[in-house]
Every structure is written in C-alpha cells, then in structure tokens.
Design a protein around this motif. Sequence first.
Motif, short mmCIF file in Angstrom:
data_model
loop_
_atom_site.label_atom_id
_atom_site.label_comp_id
_atom_site.label_asym_id
_atom_site.label_seq_id
_atom_site.Cartn_x
_atom_site.Cartn_y
_atom_site.Cartn_z
N VAL A 128 91.38 73.56 17.09
CA VAL A 128 92.37 74.64 17.05
C VAL A 128 92.93 74.80 18.45
O VAL A 128 92.19 74.97 19.42
CB VAL A 128 91.74 75.97 16.58
CG1 VAL A 128 92.77 77.10 16.67
CG2 VAL A 128 91.21 75.85 15.16
N VAL A 129 94.27 74.70 18.57
CA VAL A 129 94.97 74.94 19.83
C VAL A 129 95.60 76.31 19.73
O VAL A 129 96.38 76.58 18.80
CB VAL A 129 96.04 73.87 20.09
CG1 VAL A 129 96.76 74.16 21.41
CG2 VAL A 129 95.41 72.48 20.13
N LEU A 130 95.30 77.19 20.69
CA LEU A 130 95.54 78.61 20.49
C LEU A 130 96.19 79.27 21.70
O LEU A 130 95.71 79.13 22.82
CB LEU A 130 94.19 79.28 20.20
CG LEU A 130 94.11 80.73 19.82
CD1 LEU A 130 94.82 81.00 18.50
CD2 LEU A 130 92.64 81.15 19.72
N ASP A 131 97.30 79.98 21.47
CA ASP A 131 97.88 80.82 22.51
C ASP A 131 97.10 82.14 22.54
O ASP A 131 96.33 82.43 21.63
CB ASP A 131 99.36 81.08 22.20
CG ASP A 131 100.14 81.56 23.41
OD1 ASP A 131 99.52 81.82 24.46
OD2 ASP A 131 101.37 81.68 23.30
N VAL A 132 97.29 82.93 23.60
CA VAL A 132 96.61 84.23 23.69
C VAL A 132 97.50 85.35 23.17
O VAL A 132 97.12 86.09 22.27
CB VAL A 132 96.19 84.53 25.15
CG1 VAL A 132 95.65 85.96 25.24
CG2 VAL A 132 95.12 83.55 25.60
N MET A 133 98.70 85.45 23.70
CA MET A 133 99.61 86.52 23.31
C MET A 133 100.37 86.12 22.05
O MET A 133 101.28 85.29 22.10
CB MET A 133 100.58 86.83 24.45
CG MET A 133 99.88 87.21 25.74
SD MET A 133 98.70 88.58 25.53
CE MET A 133 99.83 89.91 25.11
N LEU A 134 99.96 86.68 20.93
CA LEU A 134 100.54 86.33 19.63
C LEU A 134 100.87 87.58 18.84
O LEU A 134 100.18 88.59 18.98
CB LEU A 134 99.53 85.49 18.82
CG LEU A 134 99.17 84.10 19.36
CD1 LEU A 134 97.89 83.62 18.70
CD2 LEU A 134 100.31 83.11 19.12
N PRO A 135 101.89 87.54 18.01
CA PRO A 135 102.14 88.67 17.12
C PRO A 135 101.08 88.74 16.03
O PRO A 135 100.58 87.71 15.58
CB PRO A 135 103.52 88.35 16.53
CG PRO A 135 103.65 86.87 16.63
CD PRO A 135 102.90 86.47 17.87
N GLY A 136 100.74 89.95 15.63
CA GLY A 136 99.78 90.12 14.55
C GLY A 136 98.34 90.23 15.00
O GLY A 136 97.61 91.11 14.57
N ARG A 137 97.95 89.33 15.90
CA ARG A 137 96.55 89.32 16.39
C ARG A 137 96.49 88.41 17.60
O ARG A 137 97.06 87.31 17.58
CB ARG A 137 95.62 88.82 15.28
CG ARG A 137 94.15 88.96 15.60
CD ARG A 137 93.29 88.44 14.46
NE ARG A 137 91.92 88.83 14.67
CZ ARG A 137 91.21 89.60 13.86
NH1 ARG A 137 91.77 90.10 12.78
NH2 ARG A 137 89.96 89.89 14.13
N ASP A 138 95.83 88.84 18.67
CA ASP A 138 95.81 87.99 19.87
C ASP A 138 94.74 86.91 19.78
O ASP A 138 93.84 86.94 18.94
CB ASP A 138 95.64 88.83 21.14
CG ASP A 138 94.29 89.53 21.22
OD1 ASP A 138 93.26 88.90 20.93
OD2 ASP A 138 94.26 90.72 21.60
N GLY A 139 94.90 85.92 20.67
CA GLY A 139 93.99 84.78 20.65
C GLY A 139 92.55 85.13 20.96
O GLY A 139 91.62 84.51 20.43
N TRP A 140 92.33 86.14 21.84
CA TRP A 140 90.96 86.56 22.15
C TRP A 140 90.22 86.93 20.86
O TRP A 140 89.08 86.49 20.63
CB TRP A 140 90.96 87.77 23.08
CG TRP A 140 91.73 87.69 24.35
CD1 TRP A 140 92.64 88.62 24.80
CD2 TRP A 140 91.67 86.70 25.38
NE1 TRP A 140 93.15 88.24 26.01
CE2 TRP A 140 92.56 87.07 26.40
CE3 TRP A 140 90.94 85.52 25.52
CZ2 TRP A 140 92.76 86.32 27.55
CZ3 TRP A 140 91.13 84.76 26.66
CH2 TRP A 140 92.02 85.15 27.66
N SER A 141 90.84 87.78 20.06
CA SER A 141 90.16 88.28 18.86
C SER A 141 89.99 87.17 17.81
O SER A 141 89.03 87.20 17.03
CB SER A 141 90.92 89.46 18.26
OG SER A 141 92.19 89.08 17.78
N ILE A 142 90.90 86.20 17.80
CA ILE A 142 90.76 85.09 16.85
C ILE A 142 89.50 84.29 17.17
O ILE A 142 88.69 83.99 16.29
CB ILE A 142 92.00 84.18 16.90
CG1 ILE A 142 93.22 84.93 16.36
CG2 ILE A 142 91.76 82.91 16.09
CD1 ILE A 142 94.53 84.15 16.52
N VAL A 143 89.33 83.95 18.45
CA VAL A 143 88.13 83.19 18.84
C VAL A 143 86.87 83.99 18.57
O VAL A 143 85.88 83.46 18.01
CB VAL A 143 88.20 82.80 20.34
CG1 VAL A 143 86.90 82.12 20.77
CG2 VAL A 143 89.37 81.87 20.59
N ALA A 144 86.89 85.26 18.94
CA ALA A 144 85.71 86.10 18.72
C ALA A 144 85.35 86.15 17.24
O ALA A 144 84.16 86.06 16.87
CB ALA A 144 85.96 87.50 19.26
#
Length: 224
Positions: A48-64
């Motif tokens: 998974v290649v992931l940006d941090v600042m995203l609409p809907g949900r940020d990358g930090w919370s996705i990884v967590a």
Amino acid sequence: MKLLLVEDDRKTGAYLCKGLVEAGFTVDLASRGDDGLHLASGGDYDLVVLDVMLPGRDGWSIVAELRKAGRDTPILFLTAMDAVSDRVRGLDLGADDYLVKPFAFSEFLARVRSVIRRGSARQSQVYRIADLEVDTVRLAASRSGRKLELTPKEFGLLALLSRRAGDVLSRTLIAEQVWDMNFDSDSNVVDVHIRRLRAKVDDPFPTKLIHTVRGAGYVLEVRG
C-alpha cells in the motif's frame, strides 16, 4: 504484483499508476482516505502506497487501523510532510518506509521493490508446483530450471494461479485480480492469456499444470 495507491492529487495519481503499470504492477487507485482503508482492509495487496493528508481520513489513522486489525501488508508513505517528527510518527505507527515529495520516480520504484522484498519475510515469495518455480518478489518464473520469458500480465496471471494452486479460479476472479476489471462475458481476454501462458509454461514440457474446469474456470495443479 498488486499495489494499492491512496493519493488525492489526480495528476500525481495518474503519473504513478502509469509508471507502476509499465513496471509490471497491477494498481488500484483511491483518492479518499476512507476508500483507501476499505480497499486495504479487504484486498489482497503486496504493498500500500499512502499519502498522509487525504480527504475523508488521513494516512496516519489508516495505518493505525490496519495494524490494529492485524493486517501486515507492507506500507510506504509518500507525502510532502518532511519533518523528522512526521517520519518517526509514520514508522512508529507501522509503516515500512517513508518517502518525501517531490521525488524521482526511479527512487520511488526502488523503494517499492525494496519494501516488497523486506515484506516477503511476512509473506510467501516463492511458489513451487512440481518443477515450476514462481518468485513473486524477483518477478521471475522457471520450469525445470529453464527461465520462462513472460510478459507482465502473463506473470501476474501465473503468480495468481500459483498462489491459489489447487483452487479453481473463475474468469471473473482472474479478470478482477490481474486486469483490475469487471469480467465481460463477451470478452475472451482471460482465455487468450491462458492460451499464451500454456504455450510457455506447459507446451514445452510433458507434464501439464494449467487445466480448464469446464463451466468453472482454471486451476494450476499436478494431475495423475
């Protein structure tokens, strides 16, 4: 190999998808964080290649959320947030690497391959069925010690059949996994690629491994 790219900038997303596909990867693209989490939670991705600042949900919370749920899919952060504290936070949350924008595509591709190789300790990387060997990290296949010259799509098809050896895979599933498309009953793209793959994997050898299950799909297995 199949990647998920979560990137809200349309131009960057299109650029990365084009380069990754040309390098032999299959890519799903999500432009919102919540969509990315949904796909990452249910999809079978090698990275998974992931940006941090995203609409809907940020990358930090996705990884967590993914790590909390026990998903060990390798993750590469690709973001403009370049502070040391941001890098540390990303890695502490469970990401495998962190690359700052702007970047050279050659470095990005090297990072992608490196993370996948490191992640192979958590995932099977070499599949062996009879005298067939498929290495999904090196993107290489051989039979009876002879290297098989495969196109990226042919390798993706063989890798899928190898990972699911013994399972009958429908044309719909194959189309979704290898071509990232909904299967059209009028399309023969899967059958055409199976024929091309058989010409390289089976035809030169006495033991056939790719079998048709009438009305159901295809299976890779040793019979008899």
